[in-house]
Enzyme design. Structure first.
Site, PDB file in Angstrom:
ATOM      1  N   CYS A   1     -10.407  -3.325  -4.244  1.00 29.42           N
ATOM      2  CA  CYS A   1      -9.808  -3.922  -4.939  1.00 29.42           C
ATOM      3  C   CYS A   1     -10.558  -5.584  -5.031  1.00 29.42           C
ATOM      4  CB  CYS A   1      -8.972  -4.967  -3.604  1.00 29.42           C
ATOM      5  SG  CYS A   1      -7.476  -3.198  -3.041  1.00 29.42           S
TER       6      CYS A   1
ATOM      7  N   CYS B   1      -4.338   0.586  -1.895  1.00 23.95           N
ATOM      8  CA  CYS B   1      -3.468  -0.493  -1.713  1.00 23.95           C
ATOM      9  C   CYS B   1      -2.652  -1.458  -2.325  1.00 23.95           C
ATOM     10  CB  CYS B   1      -5.246  -1.747  -1.409  1.00 23.95           C
ATOM     11  SG  CYS B   1      -6.911  -1.025  -0.590  1.00 23.95           S
TER      12      CYS B   1
ATOM     13  N   ASN C   1       0.460  -1.024  -0.077  1.00 26.08           N
ATOM     14  CA  ASN C   1      -0.075  -0.044   0.133  1.00 26.08           C
ATOM     15  C   ASN C   1       0.857   1.258  -0.056  1.00 26.08           C
ATOM     16  OD1 ASN C   1       0.579  -0.625   2.914  1.00 26.08           O
ATOM     17  ND2 ASN C   1      -1.223   0.093   3.995  1.00 26.08           N
TER      18      ASN C   1
ATOM     19  N   GLU D   1      -2.569  -4.415  -3.247  1.00 22.87           N
ATOM     20  CA  GLU D   1      -4.133  -5.700  -4.173  1.00 22.87           C
ATOM     21  C   GLU D   1      -3.427  -4.868  -5.563  1.00 22.87           C
ATOM     22  OE1 GLU D   1      -4.240  -5.426  -0.849  1.00 22.87           O
ATOM     23  OE2 GLU D   1      -5.893  -6.477  -0.379  1.00 22.87           O
TER      24      GLU D   1
ATOM     25  N   GLU E   1       0.070   4.973   0.379  1.00 21.71           N
ATOM     26  CA  GLU E   1      -0.702   6.468   1.137  1.00 21.71           C
ATOM     27  C   GLU E   1      -0.498   7.762   0.745  1.00 21.71           C
ATOM     28  OE1 GLU E   1      -1.275   5.182   5.419  1.00 21.71           O
ATOM     29  OE2 GLU E   1      -2.351   4.022   5.028  1.00 21.71           O
TER      30      GLU E   1
ATOM     31  N   CYS F   1      -9.972  -5.314   0.503  1.00 22.39           N
ATOM     32  CA  CYS F   1     -11.373  -4.538   0.402  1.00 22.39           C
ATOM     33  C   CYS F   1     -12.045  -4.270  -0.754  1.00 22.39           C
ATOM     34  CB  CYS F   1     -10.890  -2.898   0.943  1.00 22.39           C
ATOM     35  SG  CYS F   1     -10.611  -1.727  -1.110  1.00 22.39           S
TER      36      CYS F   1
HETATM   37  N1  THU Z   1      -5.363  -1.886   2.714  1.00 25.58           N
HETATM   38  C1  THU Z   1      -4.316  -2.446   1.890  1.00 25.58           C
HETATM   39  O1  THU Z   1      -3.079  -1.979   0.750  1.00 25.58           O
HETATM   40  N2  THU Z   1      -5.470  -4.112   0.990  1.00 25.58           N
HETATM   41  C2  THU Z   1      -6.046  -4.399   1.961  1.00 25.58           C
HETATM   42  O2  THU Z   1      -6.685  -4.875   1.951  1.00 25.58           O
HETATM   43  C3  THU Z   1      -6.727  -3.431   3.113  1.00 25.58           C
HETATM   44  C4  THU Z   1      -6.194  -2.212   3.097  1.00 25.58           C
HETATM   45  C5  THU Z   1      -4.281  -0.369   2.557  1.00 25.58           C
HETATM   46  C6  THU Z   1      -4.892   0.971   2.506  1.00 25.58           C
HETATM   47  C7  THU Z   1      -4.660   1.803   4.074  1.00 25.58           C
HETATM   48  O3  THU Z   1      -3.072   1.923   3.119  1.00 25.58           O
HETATM   49  C8  THU Z   1      -3.942   0.816   4.457  1.00 25.58           C
HETATM   50  O4  THU Z   1      -4.196  -0.341   3.975  1.00 25.58           O
HETATM   51  C9  THU Z   1      -5.388   1.621   5.835  1.00 25.58           C
HETATM   52  O5  THU Z   1      -7.208   1.290   5.661  1.00 25.58           O
END
Ligand code: THU
Length: 161
Positions: free
Chosen positions: A114, A74, A63, A76, A65, A111
């Site tokens: 994704c 994310c 991920n 994925e 941000e 999520c």
């Molecule tokens: N996140 C992911 O990368 N994958 C997931 O399956 C769930 C959430 C990330 C998004 C964000 O950077 C952090 O986790 C918190 O939501």
């Protein structure tokens, strides 16, 4: 009158990593390494994803941000889009997802956005993408097709009836 319809998802839970095949174990390890490279200064929730293409090539993502939160992406989709931008005809056979900071036996699953992106890729390549969700307690939850996580989903068939 109303009739009841049900949707069920069946998946495997492997007790330990040793139960996985060598390629699957490698994918979980790659996802774990990718999580360590995540850029998540706001949530401190480090997610790693690794995928295997039908050619055997392994690619990973994590991920990324942003101070403007919705601009983040994310793990994925980072992995999936990196793979497909470099390999437009690529076929993703398996994706592993790891969040080392989450303890216990509950897998972190993709999520909603994704799930939609994975479903699009399943349609694009006309074959399922297996998902391996590893937990800190050592179990690995395996779904045969990621589309199973998105029942009654929206897809291109509605756009081109
Ligand atoms: N996140 C992911 O990368 N994958 C997931 O399956 C769930 C959430 C990330 C998004 C964000 O950077 C952090 O986790 C918190 O939501």
């Amino acid at each position: 009158m109303a009739t009841s319809r049900s949707l069920t998802v069946t998946y495997l839970v492997h007790d330990v990593m040793a139960d996985l095949s060598d390629p699957d174990r490698e994918l979980v390890q790659e996802a774990t390494s990718a999580a360590a490279r995540a850029y998540a200064p706001y949530s401190r929730f480090h997610v790693g994803a690794a995928l295997r293409l039908a050619t055997g090539e392994v690619m990973s993502g994590n991920n990324q941000e942003n101070a403007s939160f919705p601009a983040g992406i994310c793990a994925e989709r980072t992995a999936l889009h990196a793979a497909m931008s470099g390999h437009p005809q690529g076929v993703v056979t398996t994706m592993a997802i790891v969040v080392p900071s989450v303890s216990g036996d509950r897998p972190v699953s993709p999520c909603g956005i994704c799930r939609q992106a994975l479903l699009e890729q399943e349609h694009r390549q006309r074959s399922p993408i297996r998902l391996l969700m590893a937990t800190s307690s050592g179990t690995i939850h395996e779904l045969e097709r990621s589309g199973d996580l998105l029942p009654l989903s929206f897809d291109a068939s509605f756009l081109n009836p």
